[in-house]
Design an enzyme around this catalytic site. Structure first.
Site, PDB file in Angstrom:
ATOM      1  N   ARG A 165      44.214  39.951  32.314  1.00  0.00           N
ATOM      2  CA  ARG A 165      44.500  38.436  32.681  1.00  0.00           C
ATOM      3  C   ARG A 165      43.479  37.707  31.479  1.00  0.00           C
ATOM      4  O   ARG A 165      42.418  37.856  31.567  1.00  0.00           O
ATOM      5  CB  ARG A 165      43.939  38.375  34.083  1.00  0.00           C
ATOM      6  CG  ARG A 165      43.854  36.661  34.425  1.00  0.00           C
ATOM      7  CD  ARG A 165      43.785  36.402  35.890  1.00  0.00           C
ATOM      8  NE  ARG A 165      42.719  35.895  36.130  1.00  0.00           N
ATOM      9  CZ  ARG A 165      42.399  34.931  36.980  1.00  0.00           C
ATOM     10  NH1 ARG A 165      43.042  34.718  38.175  1.00  0.00           N
ATOM     11  NH2 ARG A 165      41.076  34.387  37.111  1.00  0.00           N
ATOM     12  N   TYR A 177      38.100  26.760  36.430  1.00  0.00           N
ATOM     13  CA  TYR A 177      38.266  27.766  37.319  1.00  0.00           C
ATOM     14  C   TYR A 177      38.557  29.118  36.813  1.00  0.00           C
ATOM     15  O   TYR A 177      39.417  29.144  36.135  1.00  0.00           O
ATOM     16  CB  TYR A 177      39.252  27.351  38.618  1.00  0.00           C
ATOM     17  CG  TYR A 177      38.938  28.434  39.741  1.00  0.00           C
ATOM     18  CD1 TYR A 177      38.070  28.759  40.410  1.00  0.00           C
ATOM     19  CD2 TYR A 177      40.118  29.593  39.566  1.00  0.00           C
ATOM     20  CE1 TYR A 177      38.186  29.842  41.390  1.00  0.00           C
ATOM     21  CE2 TYR A 177      40.130  30.818  40.635  1.00  0.00           C
ATOM     22  CZ  TYR A 177      38.927  30.700  41.516  1.00  0.00           C
ATOM     23  OH  TYR A 177      38.753  31.646  42.314  1.00  0.00           O
ATOM     24  N   ASP A 228      46.754  33.033  34.875  1.00  0.00           N
ATOM     25  CA  ASP A 228      46.936  32.495  36.041  1.00  0.00           C
ATOM     26  C   ASP A 228      46.618  30.710  36.030  1.00  0.00           C
ATOM     27  O   ASP A 228      45.732  30.212  35.201  1.00  0.00           O
ATOM     28  CB  ASP A 228      45.756  32.864  36.963  1.00  0.00           C
ATOM     29  CG  ASP A 228      45.949  32.489  38.345  1.00  0.00           C
ATOM     30  OD1 ASP A 228      46.639  31.641  38.631  1.00  0.00           O
ATOM     31  OD2 ASP A 228      45.164  32.905  39.148  1.00  0.00           O
ATOM     32  N   HIS A 230      46.712  28.510  38.532  1.00  0.00           N
ATOM     33  CA  HIS A 230      46.565  28.120  40.099  1.00  0.00           C
ATOM     34  C   HIS A 230      47.147  26.939  40.506  1.00  0.00           C
ATOM     35  O   HIS A 230      46.619  25.970  40.923  1.00  0.00           O
ATOM     36  CB  HIS A 230      44.900  27.881  39.861  1.00  0.00           C
ATOM     37  CG  HIS A 230      44.206  28.818  40.285  1.00  0.00           C
ATOM     38  ND1 HIS A 230      44.148  29.122  41.674  1.00  0.00           N
ATOM     39  CD2 HIS A 230      43.388  29.717  39.683  1.00  0.00           C
ATOM     40  CE1 HIS A 230      43.066  30.414  41.939  1.00  0.00           C
ATOM     41  NE2 HIS A 230      42.844  30.824  40.645  1.00  0.00           N
ATOM     42  N   GLU A 254      51.283  33.026  36.320  1.00  0.00           N
ATOM     43  CA  GLU A 254      51.021  33.346  37.742  1.00  0.00           C
ATOM     44  C   GLU A 254      50.809  32.031  38.541  1.00  0.00           C
ATOM     45  O   GLU A 254      49.923  30.926  37.703  1.00  0.00           O
ATOM     46  CB  GLU A 254      49.725  34.210  38.021  1.00  0.00           C
ATOM     47  CG  GLU A 254      49.272  34.292  39.376  1.00  0.00           C
ATOM     48  CD  GLU A 254      47.863  35.017  39.616  1.00  0.00           C
ATOM     49  OE1 GLU A 254      47.642  35.731  38.330  1.00  0.00           O
ATOM     50  OE2 GLU A 254      47.034  34.624  40.534  1.00  0.00           O
ATOM     51  N   GLU A 280      49.938  34.744  46.330  1.00  0.00           N
ATOM     52  CA  GLU A 280      48.564  35.097  46.867  1.00  0.00           C
ATOM     53  C   GLU A 280      48.287  34.284  48.060  1.00  0.00           C
ATOM     54  O   GLU A 280      47.409  34.914  48.858  1.00  0.00           O
ATOM     55  CB  GLU A 280      47.867  35.074  45.805  1.00  0.00           C
ATOM     56  CG  GLU A 280      47.437  33.831  45.120  1.00  0.00           C
ATOM     57  CD  GLU A 280      46.143  33.758  44.195  1.00  0.00           C
ATOM     58  OE1 GLU A 280      46.291  34.414  43.256  1.00  0.00           O
ATOM     59  OE2 GLU A 280      45.143  33.199  44.068  1.00  0.00           O
ATOM     60  N   ARG A 301      53.054  38.190  44.948  1.00  0.00           N
ATOM     61  CA  ARG A 301      51.546  38.469  44.471  1.00  0.00           C
ATOM     62  C   ARG A 301      50.980  38.869  46.398  1.00  0.00           C
ATOM     63  O   ARG A 301      49.797  38.711  46.443  1.00  0.00           O
ATOM     64  CB  ARG A 301      50.997  37.248  44.003  1.00  0.00           C
ATOM     65  CG  ARG A 301      51.334  37.144  42.695  1.00  0.00           C
ATOM     66  CD  ARG A 301      50.514  37.457  41.800  1.00  0.00           C
ATOM     67  NE  ARG A 301      49.035  37.093  41.912  1.00  0.00           N
ATOM     68  CZ  ARG A 301      48.117  37.705  41.806  1.00  0.00           C
ATOM     69  NH1 ARG A 301      47.781  39.064  41.413  1.00  0.00           N
ATOM     70  NH2 ARG A 301      46.762  37.140  41.943  1.00  0.00           N
ATOM     71  N   GLU A 357      46.196  43.435  40.776  1.00  0.00           N
ATOM     72  CA  GLU A 357      44.861  42.712  40.361  1.00  0.00           C
ATOM     73  C   GLU A 357      43.899  43.802  40.994  1.00  0.00           C
ATOM     74  O   GLU A 357      43.629  43.967  41.920  1.00  0.00           O
ATOM     75  CB  GLU A 357      44.755  41.447  40.756  1.00  0.00           C
ATOM     76  CG  GLU A 357      43.704  40.533  40.442  1.00  0.00           C
ATOM     77  CD  GLU A 357      43.459  39.165  40.825  1.00  0.00           C
ATOM     78  OE1 GLU A 357      44.488  38.812  41.782  1.00  0.00           O
ATOM     79  OE2 GLU A 357      42.723  38.457  40.455  1.00  0.00           O
ATOM     80  N   TRP A 420      45.418  23.438  44.612  1.00  0.00           N
ATOM     81  CA  TRP A 420      44.736  24.855  44.066  1.00  0.00           C
ATOM     82  C   TRP A 420      45.588  25.837  43.643  1.00  0.00           C
ATOM     83  O   TRP A 420      46.657  26.518  44.339  1.00  0.00           O
ATOM     84  CB  TRP A 420      43.985  25.234  45.522  1.00  0.00           C
ATOM     85  CG  TRP A 420      42.453  25.548  45.137  1.00  0.00           C
ATOM     86  CD1 TRP A 420      41.729  24.391  45.884  1.00  0.00           C
ATOM     87  CD2 TRP A 420      41.966  26.250  44.376  1.00  0.00           C
ATOM     88  NE1 TRP A 420      40.348  24.868  45.266  1.00  0.00           N
ATOM     89  CE2 TRP A 420      40.466  26.022  44.484  1.00  0.00           C
ATOM     90  CE3 TRP A 420      42.381  27.145  43.095  1.00  0.00           C
ATOM     91  CZ2 TRP A 420      39.537  26.446  43.501  1.00  0.00           C
ATOM     92  CZ3 TRP A 420      41.263  27.702  42.605  1.00  0.00           C
ATOM     93  CH2 TRP A 420      39.859  27.137  42.875  1.00  0.00           C
TER      94      TRP A 420
HETATM   95  C1  GCO Z   1      43.139  35.620  41.662  1.00  0.00           C
HETATM   96  C2  GCO Z   1      42.863  34.387  42.252  1.00  0.00           C
HETATM   97  C3  GCO Z   1      41.855  34.109  42.652  1.00  0.00           C
HETATM   98  C4  GCO Z   1      41.511  33.162  44.133  1.00  0.00           C
HETATM   99  C5  GCO Z   1      40.507  33.482  44.930  1.00  0.00           C
HETATM  100  C6  GCO Z   1      40.812  33.097  46.262  1.00  0.00           C
HETATM  101  O1  GCO Z   1      44.375  35.554  40.913  1.00  0.00           O
HETATM  102  O2  GCO Z   1      42.372  36.467  41.400  1.00  0.00           O
HETATM  103  O3  GCO Z   1      43.617  33.295  41.920  1.00  0.00           O
HETATM  104  O4  GCO Z   1      40.732  33.797  41.943  1.00  0.00           O
HETATM  105  O5  GCO Z   1      41.667  31.822  43.786  1.00  0.00           O
HETATM  106  O6  GCO Z   1      40.511  34.800  45.286  1.00  0.00           O
HETATM  107  O7  GCO Z   1      40.557  33.656  47.491  1.00  0.00           O
HETATM  108 MG    MG Z   2      45.752  33.713  41.321  1.00  0.00          MG
END
Ligand code: GCO
Ligand code: MG
Length: 420
Positions: A165, A177, A228, A230, A254, A280, A301, A357, A420
């Protein structure tokens, strides 16, 4: 000719319950970061573990378990895993949501752990047995600038990574982030309030294709690259990014748009063949249904601890299998080695598996949760210990009490709160 008499069917007596749940304890601790762990013990002395961690909302799940549903388990038959799941889900009136589903997930995991230990078999044997020998896993390579990112990629290649990643800083933006100036980072920061960061989508959209192109050039055509976003882009911005990076042949993009809007992914899908992964933050099959049935994603995910445990997640994976979608579960540091074990058990027995992951853990977390699964050369391996093959060291947990910690909050350049 007289009919031959069949041998009499042996009379089966109602099986008596051989074991009962004696206690269900919730342990909240912070060995490097907060974890909520459920420990179920049966009258026969079998111990099952479950992970109930929801990043930044840990105490809510701990209370849901401790105050509401763990007491309902006492005296019941630990082998009735599916029935317990249905009772806690359908029987509760209030369904779904991350807190409820993480609590049910922890119970489910602990009951599979107990079932495996009672049978003397690792959970993957109860799920149909091995379909693969090793599980591809991806770790995070990040850098503030391109040279730092290239070093991070090198470090992973040296360790045999097949999937990486890639995240980087954005010029002119001071916090991003998933990117840290230190070699390792923890997404949740300790303190009473979440920290804040500003996301500039124009700067990001300009920069991201460049760093992904640099990464592709470095690793060559055969290493899989993931990225990613987000949930931060609008459908049209997301479509632009997916189309622009198409020649780089990413393994996936992602969370490119906010997860609760499946139609946004249709816009991206129509514009590009870059593979997409999302989910996720999902916690039930109902969150995934349209995306999977309409083939709007390539990877789902959902994580075993956030979506109702092994029993529910395997139904999601089965639905995905019907529609050519693979599992690619969330595995950051906030998914404890207990849930990681459950995910590895599932991966070992699930055919439509893409990648896991694996952010990795500081040493103290491995000490707190000794486990027989292992990570080696970019792959995860299930062990053969009965159940989930994870233990906990209570003295390590007791030495690290809970501390309030939150993921950061993001705002756009105007100061408005962002997804987020
Ligand atoms: C990832 C995630 C994490 C999350 C976090 C939330 O793909 O690993 O996006 O970074 O933001 O774990 O609890
Ligand atoms: Mg993620």
């Amino acid at each position: 000719m007289p009919l031959k008499r069949r041998p009499a069917v042996p009379q089966t007596k109602e099986k008596s319950v051989t074991d009962t749940i004696q206690s269900a304890e919730v342990l909240v601790a912070s060995p490097s970061r907060n974890y909520v762990t459920l420990r179920i013990t049966t009258a026969d002395g079998i111990v099952g573990l479950g992970d109930a961690t929801v990043n930044g909302r840990e105490l809510a799940v701990a209370s849901y378990l401790r105050d509401h549903i763990a007491p309902l388990l006492i005296g019941s038959d630990p082998s009735r895993i599916e029935d317990t799941w249905q009772y806690l889900y359908r029987g509760a009136y209030w369904r779904r949501g991350p807190v409820t589903m993480a609590a049910i997930g922890a119970i489910d995991m602990a009951l599979w752990d107990i079932q495996g230990k009672r049978a003397g078999l690792p959970v993957h044997q109860l799920l149909g047995g091995r379909v693969r020998d090793k599980i591809p896993a991806y770790q995070h390579a990040f850098g503030w600038d391109v040279p730092a990112l290239m070093d991070a990629i090198d470090a992973q290649l040296d360790q045999g990574a097949t999937h990486i990643r890639v995240q980087s800083g954005i010029p002119g933006v001071d916090k991003v982030y998933g990117v840290s100036k230190n070699p390792s980072y923890e997404p949740a920061g300790r303190g009473a309030r979440p920290s804040e960061e500003v996301f500039n989508s124009a700067a990001y959209l300009h920069h991201a294709p460049q760093i992904l192109a640099a990464a592709r050039e470095k690793v060559g055509p055969l290493v899989h690259l993931l990225h990613d976003v987000h949930h931060r882009l609008t459908p049209t911005e997301a479509a632009r990014l997916a189309r622009e990076v198409e020649p780089l042949h990413l393994f996936w993009l992602e969370d490119i748009t906010p997860a609760e809007d499946p139609e946004a992914l249709r816009v991206v899908r129509d514009a590009s063949i870059t593979p997409l992964a999302i989910g996720e933050v999902f916690n039930t099959i109902w969150d995934c249904q349209r995306l999977i049935e309409d083939r709007l994603i390539d990877y789902i995910r959902v994580a075993v601890n956030h979506a109702g445990g092994i029993s529910h997640v395997r139904k999601i994976y089965s639905l995905a299998e019907l529609h050519g979608v693979k599992a690619g579960p969330h595995g950051p540091s906030d998914i404890s080695p207990v849930a990681m074990a459950a995910s590895i058990q599932l991966a070992t027995a699930t055919h439509n598996w893409g990648v896991q992951e694996y952010m990795g853990y500081p040493e103290i977390v491995h000490e707190a949760f000794p486990h027989d699964w292992r990570f080696e050369q970019g792959h995860l391996y299930a062990g053969d210990a009965p159940g989930l093959g994870v233990d906990l060291d209570e003295s390590v947990l007791n030495a690290h009490p809970y501390e309030t910690a939150y993921l950061p909050t993001a705002r756009d350049v105007t100061g408005a709160v962002l997804d987020w």
